[in-house]
Design a protein around this motif. Structure first.
Motif, short mmCIF file in Angstrom:
data_model
loop_
_atom_site.label_atom_id
_atom_site.label_comp_id
_atom_site.label_asym_id
_atom_site.label_seq_id
_atom_site.Cartn_x
_atom_site.Cartn_y
_atom_site.Cartn_z
N UNK A 166 0.84 -1.19 0.00
CA UNK A 166 0.00 0.00 0.00
C UNK A 166 0.87 1.23 0.00
N UNK A 167 0.27 2.30 -0.43
CA UNK A 167 0.94 3.59 -0.43
C UNK A 167 -0.16 4.60 -0.25
N UNK A 168 -0.04 5.47 0.73
CA UNK A 168 -1.16 6.33 1.08
C UNK A 168 -1.20 7.58 0.22
N UNK A 169 -2.40 7.85 -0.32
CA UNK A 169 -2.59 9.06 -1.12
C UNK A 169 -2.70 10.26 -0.19
N UNK A 170 -3.01 10.00 1.08
CA UNK A 170 -3.06 10.98 2.18
C UNK A 170 -4.21 11.99 2.09
N UNK A 171 -4.28 12.76 0.99
CA UNK A 171 -5.28 13.83 0.93
C UNK A 171 -6.11 13.68 -0.34
N UNK A 172 -7.41 14.04 -0.26
CA UNK A 172 -8.26 13.86 -1.43
C UNK A 172 -7.90 14.79 -2.59
N UNK A 173 -7.25 15.89 -2.30
CA UNK A 173 -6.92 16.83 -3.37
C UNK A 173 -5.44 17.18 -3.34
N UNK A 174 -4.90 17.40 -4.52
CA UNK A 174 -3.49 17.74 -4.63
C UNK A 174 -3.17 19.03 -3.88
N UNK A 175 -4.09 20.00 -3.95
CA UNK A 175 -3.83 21.29 -3.30
C UNK A 175 -3.69 21.13 -1.79
N UNK A 176 -4.50 20.23 -1.19
CA UNK A 176 -4.38 20.09 0.26
C UNK A 176 -3.09 19.37 0.63
#
Lengths: 411, 480
Positions: A166-176
């Motif tokens: 797994x690798x976490x995308x962390x945030x729903x948007x690139x800007x955040x």
């Protein structure tokens, strides 16, 4: 520092990762007498539950909580004042085997703060899995966190030993992500997910081609990711759109939603209050609708909108699409049945099998484990037809909301 | 009245044999009393059980689904289970499909019993806790468990497969299972006092349990739904559940009350690992710059910018439409099925693939997700326009003699306006900057043709078009 103290620090540091599944891998056991452990392809086993309601299936720890990055939402960020520790490879291996022998766990979920370089960190993480598999012939479940941009050979080796990567995308948007983790590069994360998918596809092709050569094994339980919910202002629509994209692009088995929770020694840039845990729950329900019930993001929630908290997303959809109801469940298609509030996939299968022989009546709903209050306004049975004005009534939604409670006085 | 006594609580074969004979003798379900040898119910049974009736030649079939369900349901602790199963069997012999009717009370009850048994089996797999007796090498692992139903024989093989290399015993009040490293054996049940006390690892396990729990998200009901209290008395971690819950609110409050501390100032940290190095070469510098392109919204859902590739001094530049699924994942142009088609056509036309620069008019993959696949979408004019700067800058660095536009999107980018492929295809056209342009179809068009004859014909036309490029490449090679 003794191993117990390290375990406390490095398990504490790992508790914000929502993933703990041990399902979906290949069938494997140790009945050849060499080594120990087994996995089953179906359901994973949860060996315990913590008072936060989450299951404990794997020994979930970090190899180290030291980290080069300074991601604001993370308790392990470089500028955090938490105590630091680092396991040796042998310590993690021994803990895993010792816990496993006592049947406390299904296996290991190993992650790590990023130290020195992605390659160095990945090499350490892979080192634990290599030792477990090659030296101890451990057949239990292994989930490894992939370090973005790590060398291809290391990723291939990780896939050889691990059940899941797994690798976490962390945030729903690139800007955040830019705002909270300016050193992290969402493109690097996506590139790595893309590489994992190419390798997963390749392993899949080899298996179906039935070549004589033993196919190169690569993470049979696939890849997963996690998104933090509620630390930024992203709407549920944005979050689900991101998930749909990730499922389609990288064949993720799961996207985990982790409601941002207050962390000790938090950064000043973060909201101090946690979002309601119910929001996380609604997102899982919506995610489920996309994966198993054929719903599209746009059907579940409108642009930039939030999921209602008081009713579940399927019921909310049904209330918005009342023209599709009531549905005669003795005749409706499988696709239509799947969209009835209160009907799960198993219920639908049972209804289809049952109605071949007999017609379904109100009294049967309980034996089909259908919540009557939820389903009855939307369905027609041989002895039930909801009055048309009931289904159209503006007040229908009130039926489903939780009972209002009287505010109490502090006495 | 028939009095049937089974050998054990889990004697499925005995039940099956008796039931079969009773059905064939038309013995009504209400005329049978089922008991187990040594069981409580025997107190009320007559001293001599009825002999099993001789089976006549008659036979009857039941669905395999019933046999599966019955084998599980018979492990249920309900003393009525033998009678309920017989009643269902009795009804099934005349109504074979009844087993599919989940709404029938007998079927529903048997399904519920089988489910309860499997749930109990699953919980046994999860909640057995071995304790080590003796030390490594000679160690023996012993657990105490209290199953709700008669599942020890059902659940034991799982432990034998999993812990094949260690000797273990699982003690229960009903039956004990043992594994010596080679074979499973069973002995009568024992009392809890026979089970070993603490294990040296239990304190470590409790510390892990306490640390992995997030006190800010207390959900005690959710925990108890999956781990009912009846299991707690044999779980080493259960002793700290209550204190953890009591402490959770205090800890969360304290966490919120404590203002954020000043960040710890780390010594000079190494460069953040994910930041990529800036490239020196012209094309590499362009590629690096393009990887951050935000000129249109396509970057948002795509994995990465797929930039052009090939030698900097190429005389031919091939322009495709946009990267597809494979290209988006790999980050290289023309690596998917269309790329393989292109490679074959180039070889057939006599074009040296290694000397060609290959790129796309639009450098991000445009798609809509449909479940587990991504459906390719045609780029819009604003997207083609937004991306044209990259094509122009590639052109300025590579300086090819000929630009081959494959497909309408590519032609639109090369000519700066909508250019139908049909009208311009297959001939050299002068560009304002003195270069030549050649328009042809996109190789993916050939992949989509369903008719094999049309496909072969169109492939030949495509190769003919590329031969014009081959001629130019050879001329340039001679001149050089």
């Amino acid at each position: 520092m003794d191993v117990q103290r390290k375990l406390e620090i490095l398990a504490d540091a790992a508790k914000y990762d929502a993933s703990c599944a041990s399902s979906g891998s290949e069938k494997r056991d140790s009945s050849d007498g060499k080594g120990m452990g087994s996995t089953a392809p179906g359901m994973g086993i949860c060996h315990s539950y913590a008072p936060d309601g989450r299951c404990i299936s794997l020994l979930k720890v970090l190899l180290t909580n030291a980290c080069n990055y300074d991601c604001l939402y993370c308790v392990n960020r470089a500028s955090s004042n938490v105590p630091r520790a680092r396991f040796t490879i042998d310590e993690v291996v021994k803990l895993t085997l010792d816990f496993y022998r006592r049947n406390y766990i299904e296996g290991l979920f190993l992650s790590s703060g990023i130290i020195r370089s992605p390659d160095y960190t990945m090499e350490q993480v892979v080192g634990v899995a290599r030792k477990l598999r090659e030296e101890h012939h451990f057949r239990g479940y292994i989930h490894l966190k992939t370090i973005p941009e790590a060398d291809d050979a290391l990723i291939a080796e990780a896939g050889r030993y691990a059940d899941r990567l797994s690798i976490n995308i962390e945030m729903p948007e690139e800007t955040s992500l830019q705002q909270f983790a300016p050193e992290k590069d969402v493109r690097a994360i996506r590139r790595t997910m893309g590489r994992l998918r190419l390798k997963l596809d390749e392993a899949e092709d080899n298996r179906s081609a039935r070549t004589k050569a033993r196919p190169q094994r690569f993470a049979p339980a696939g890849q997963s990711t996690q998104m933090i919910v509620g630390a930024d202002s992203a709407s549920d629509h944005t979050i689900l759109h991101t998930s749909a994209n990730l499922y389609g692009s990288y064949r993720l088995r799961r996207v985990y939603y982790s409601a941002f929770s207050p962390i000790p020694d938090a950064s000043r840039a973060l909201p101090l209050r946690a979002p309601p845990l119910l929001r996380e729950h609604r997102l899982y329900q919506a995610d489920w609708l996309m994966r198993f019930y054929g719903f599209d993001v746009a059907e579940i929630v409108d642009d930039s909108a939030m999921l209602p908290l008081d009713i579940d997303p399927k019921l909310a959809w049904a209330l918005r699409n009342r023209d599709r109801f009531p549905l005669d469940i003795n005749r409706a298609s499988r696709e239509e049945l799947l969209r009835v509030p209160g009907f799960g996939t198993k219920t639908v299968e049972r209804i289809i099998a049952t109605r071949r022989t007999t017609t379904i009546r109100v009294a049967d709903l309980a034996r089909l484990h259908v919540p009557q209050k939820k389903a009855l306004p939307f369905i027609v049975l041989s002895d039930h037809r909801p009055a048309p004005h009931r289904l159209d009534a503006a007040g229908l939604i009130e039926r489903f909301k939780p009972k209002a409670t009287q505010l109490g006085f502090g006495f | 009245m028939q009095y049937i006594t089974l050998d054990t609580e889990t004697d499925f074969d005995g039940w099956r044999k008796a039931a079969r004979s009773l059905v064939l003798h038309h013995i009504q379900p209400t005329d049978i009393t089922w008991t187990v040898q040594g069981g409580e119910a025997e107190l009320f049974a007559p001293p001599a059980p009825s002999p099993i009736l001789e089976v006549n030649d008659g036979t009857f079939n039941v669905s395999g689904k019933f046999v599966d369900l019955a084998q599980s349901a018979i492990l249920h602790r309900d003393p009525q289970r033998f009678a309920i199963l017989y009643r269902l069997l009795w009804r099934l012999k005349d109504n074979h499909d009844l087993i599919e009717v989940a709404t029938d009370p007998d079927v529903a009850q048997v399904i519920a019993m089988a489910r309860a048994v499997h749930r109990d089996e699953h919980k046994m797999h999860a909640f057995v806790r071995f304790r080590e007796i003796g030390r490594e090498r000679q160690a023996h692992y012993v657990a105490w468990f209290e199953p709700e139903h008669h599942i020890v024989e059902l659940a034991a093989p799982f432990f034998a497969r999993r812990f094949a290399d260690m000797p273990w015993s699982i003690l229960t009040p009903d039956l004990c299972a043992h594994w010596d490293g080679h074979a499973l054996s069973f002995t009568p049940g024992v009392s809890k006092s026979e089970a070993p006390g603490e294990d040296r690892l239990e304190e470590t396990w409790r510390r892990y349990y306490a640390s992995i729990f997030n006190p800010a998200r207390l959900k005690v009901k959710a925990m108890q739904a999956e781990m009912p209290k009846k299991y707690w008395r044999n779980l080493p971690e259960a002793s700290i559940i209550k204190p953890l819950i009591e402490d959770a609110e205090r800890m969360t409050g304290a966490m919120l009350a404590n203002a954020a501390t000043d960040p710890h100032k780390p010594q000079k940290r190494p460069e953040a690992p994910m930041t990529r190095k800036l490239a020196a070469d012209d094309l590499d510098a362009l590629r690096e710059e393009a990887s951050h392109c935000r000129a249109c919204p396509l970057y948002k859902d795509a994995t990465q910018t797929v930039f052009g590739e090939g030698p900097k001094d190429a005389t031919i530049m091939l322009v495709g439409e946009q990267p597809g699924d494979k290209e988006d994942l790999a980050g290289h142009p023309f690596v998917g099925p269309a790329g393989q088609m292109l490679d074959r056509a180039l070889a057939d036309a006599g074009v040296d693939r290694k000397k060609v620069y290959v790129t796309n008019a639009v450098k991000h993959f445009k798609f809509v997700p449909r479940g587990k696949v991504r459906l390719h979408q045609k780029p819009s004019t604003p997207e083609i326009k937004a991306c044209r700067q990259w094509y122009e800058r590639e052109l300025a660095v590579v300086q090819p003699d000929l630009v081959v536009a494959m497909g309408a999107t590519a032609a639109q980018s090369v000519f700066g306006k909508i250019t139908p492929v049909g009208k311009t295809r297959g001939r050299l056209i002068d560009l304002p900057d003195g270069r030549k342009a050649l328009v042809t179809v996109h190789p993916s068009y050939l992949l989509r043709l369903p008719d094999p004859e049309a496909k072969a014909l169109e492939y030949q036309r495509f190769v003919e078009d590329l031969k014009i490029a081959a001629g130019l490449q050879k001329k340039a090679a001679r001149a050089a």
